[in-house]
Write an enzyme that holds these catalytic residues in place. Structure first.
Site, PDB file in Angstrom:
ATOM      1  N   SER A 170      -4.497  10.277 -16.278  1.00 22.92           N
ATOM      2  CA  SER A 170      -4.936   9.358 -14.963  1.00 22.92           C
ATOM      3  C   SER A 170      -6.430   9.348 -14.933  1.00 22.92           C
ATOM      4  CB  SER A 170      -4.439   9.699 -13.905  1.00 22.92           C
ATOM      5  OG  SER A 170      -4.755   9.128 -12.602  1.00 22.92           O
TER       6      SER A 170
ATOM      7  N   ASP B 101      11.307   2.899  -1.369  1.00 20.84           N
ATOM      8  CA  ASP B 101       9.842   2.718  -2.198  1.00 20.84           C
ATOM      9  C   ASP B 101      10.172   2.230  -3.482  1.00 20.84           C
ATOM     10  OD1 ASP B 101       8.960   3.408   0.487  1.00 20.84           O
ATOM     11  OD2 ASP B 101       8.329   5.312  -0.205  1.00 20.84           O
TER      12      ASP B 101
ATOM     13  N   GLU C  58      12.283   1.660   9.316  1.00 21.84           N
ATOM     14  CA  GLU C  58      11.714   2.890   8.737  1.00 21.84           C
ATOM     15  C   GLU C  58      12.681   3.878   9.001  1.00 21.84           C
ATOM     16  OE1 GLU C  58       9.067   3.066   6.715  1.00 21.84           O
ATOM     17  OE2 GLU C  58       7.778   1.936   7.989  1.00 21.84           O
ATOM     18  N   HIS C  59      12.867   4.758   7.929  1.00 18.91           N
ATOM     19  CA  HIS C  59      13.652   6.225   8.297  1.00 18.91           C
ATOM     20  C   HIS C  59      14.919   5.453   8.330  1.00 18.91           C
ATOM     21  CE1 HIS C  59      10.510   9.266   8.149  1.00 18.91           C
ATOM     22  NE2 HIS C  59       9.832   8.381   8.838  1.00 18.91           N
TER      23      HIS C  59
END
Length: 390
Positions: free
Chosen positions: A73, A178, A39-40
């Site tokens: 959407s 991501d 993470e990060h």
């Protein structure tokens, strides 16, 4: 295609036809992701280990050649948004439409002749839960346009363009993880990604075969990467690298951590950030080694170490995330940690299959006792990356 994917493709295609008066040219899907560990580290040129979720953004898309981009959407109560591709500019849109429009902008900025599209989207990736709902939106649109305009781009190339869309067009300083996870993950595997050179290794990750489960606990505390705290930490990491005379914190060997921290002197906040990133890269490498050795249970303590580092050094946890982790571990979980950027979102819990009901109940009761909103818990099953459905 699974029955659920077929149903989703059919539903989105039918809604597209009602909206735009003609059938789409195709339907595509891109998943959200859970980050197992790392993470990060992605914007520090380090290591990450995400896997794709079964939850996806699905897009029905038709090519246009008149410079018009129409976006809709099913998850937002807005009419069709109509934009002109020549007028797309960073910072011009603060709505959800900035994510797909940013992809079109990034493709065109890179020299790809995207001349417009009609798009209808629907997503089952929980927004604000740290599961990369925005990356799923970006990647599914990028994949559709790649196919419809014959751009010939590979998954990692689409991921880089989607990251640029989010960094520059949306204004969120996210790393590359991501988008790469959504574009490149494979079913039944976790993706060991070197974010410096984008080299990938698919690591088999089948907990069910070993009698375990990985739960995602969505705290229902929403976060936003474009808010200031995320940017402050990224800037702090960059400052640490500059003070240590390296291109990125990835370049500081774990064995030299204490010496590096000593060189930072009284820069206490930077020291904490640097310590987290360097130790987190080492945790990723440990998890890879355990999984490759067939010892998935051994990763539990490493997950818990990662949470402590995110909570105490990087300071991106929150009371709800800490409560999930502490309660799950107290109820017998093998390991647990927050996942995603932090300041809300979700935690992951590694548990023996037989212990899942007890752990789930304990977390729900702890949230109720604390007066928190009831969490949403589901099993995380390593799933396929972005693909064309029809």
């Amino acid at each position: 295609m699974s029955e659920s994917s077929e149903a989703a493709a059919r539903s989105v295609a039918e809604r597209f036809e009602r909206l735009y008066g003609a059938a789409p040219d195709g339907v595509w899907a891109a998943p959200g992701r859970v980050n197992l560990i790392g993470e990060h580290t992605d914007y520090n040129d380090g290591f990450v280990m995400p896997f794709a979720l079964p939850h996806t953004a699905v897009a029905a898309v038709a090519r246009r050649d008149d410079g018009v981009l129409r976006l809709h959407s099913a998850d937002v109560d807005d009419p069709v948004a109509e934009l002109t591709v020549d007028a797309l500019a960073p910072g011009s849109d603060r709505r959800w439409t900035a994510y797909p429009a940013g992809v079109v902008w990034a493709l065109r900025e890179a020299g790809h002749a995207v001349t417009g599209a009609d798009v209808h989207l629907a997503s089952t990736v929980p927004a604000g839960a740290g599961l990369s709902s925005s990356a799923a939106l970006e990647v599914v649109v990028a994949l559709a346009l790649n196919d419809l305009f014959g751009l010939g781009l590979r998954g990692w190339q689409l991921a880089r363009l989607c990251q640029r869309a989010e960094n520059v067009y949306v204004g969120a300083p996210v790393g590359i993880m991501d988008q790469t996870a959504s574009a490149c993950c494979e079913e039944g595997h976790a993706l060991f990604l070197d974010t410096r050179d984008l080299s990938q290794r698919q690591i088999p990750f089948d907990l069910a075969a070993e009698g375990m489960r990985l739960l995602v606990v969505d705290t229902r505390v929403e976060h936003s990467h474009s808010e200031g705290e995320y940017g402050k930490r990224r800037a702090g990491c960059e400052k640490g690298a500059a003070l240590l005379g390296v291109d990125a914190l990835r370049d500081v060997p774990y064995a030299e951590l204490e010496a590096a921290l000593a060189r930072l002197g009284d820069e206490e906040e930077v020291r904490r950030l640097v310590r987290h990133v360097i130790t987190e890269d080492e945790r990723v490498e440990r998890v890879v080694a355990f999984l490759q050795a067939g010892d998935a249970r051994a990763i539990g303590p490493v997950l818990a170490e990662g949470h402590a580092s995110l909570r105490d050094d990087f300071r991106v946890s929150c009371p709800e995330l800490d409560l999930v982790v502490d309660t799950a571990l107290g109820a017998g979980a093998l390991g647990a940690r927050m996942t995603g950027g932090g300041f809300g979102g979700s935690a992951v819990v590694l548990a023996e299959e037989a212990d899942v009901p007890v752990i789930t109940k304990a977390v729900e009761e702890a949230f109720a006792a604390a007066g928190f909103r009831a969490p949403r818990t589901f099993e995380a099953v390593p799933s396929a990356g972005a693909r064309r459905l029809r």
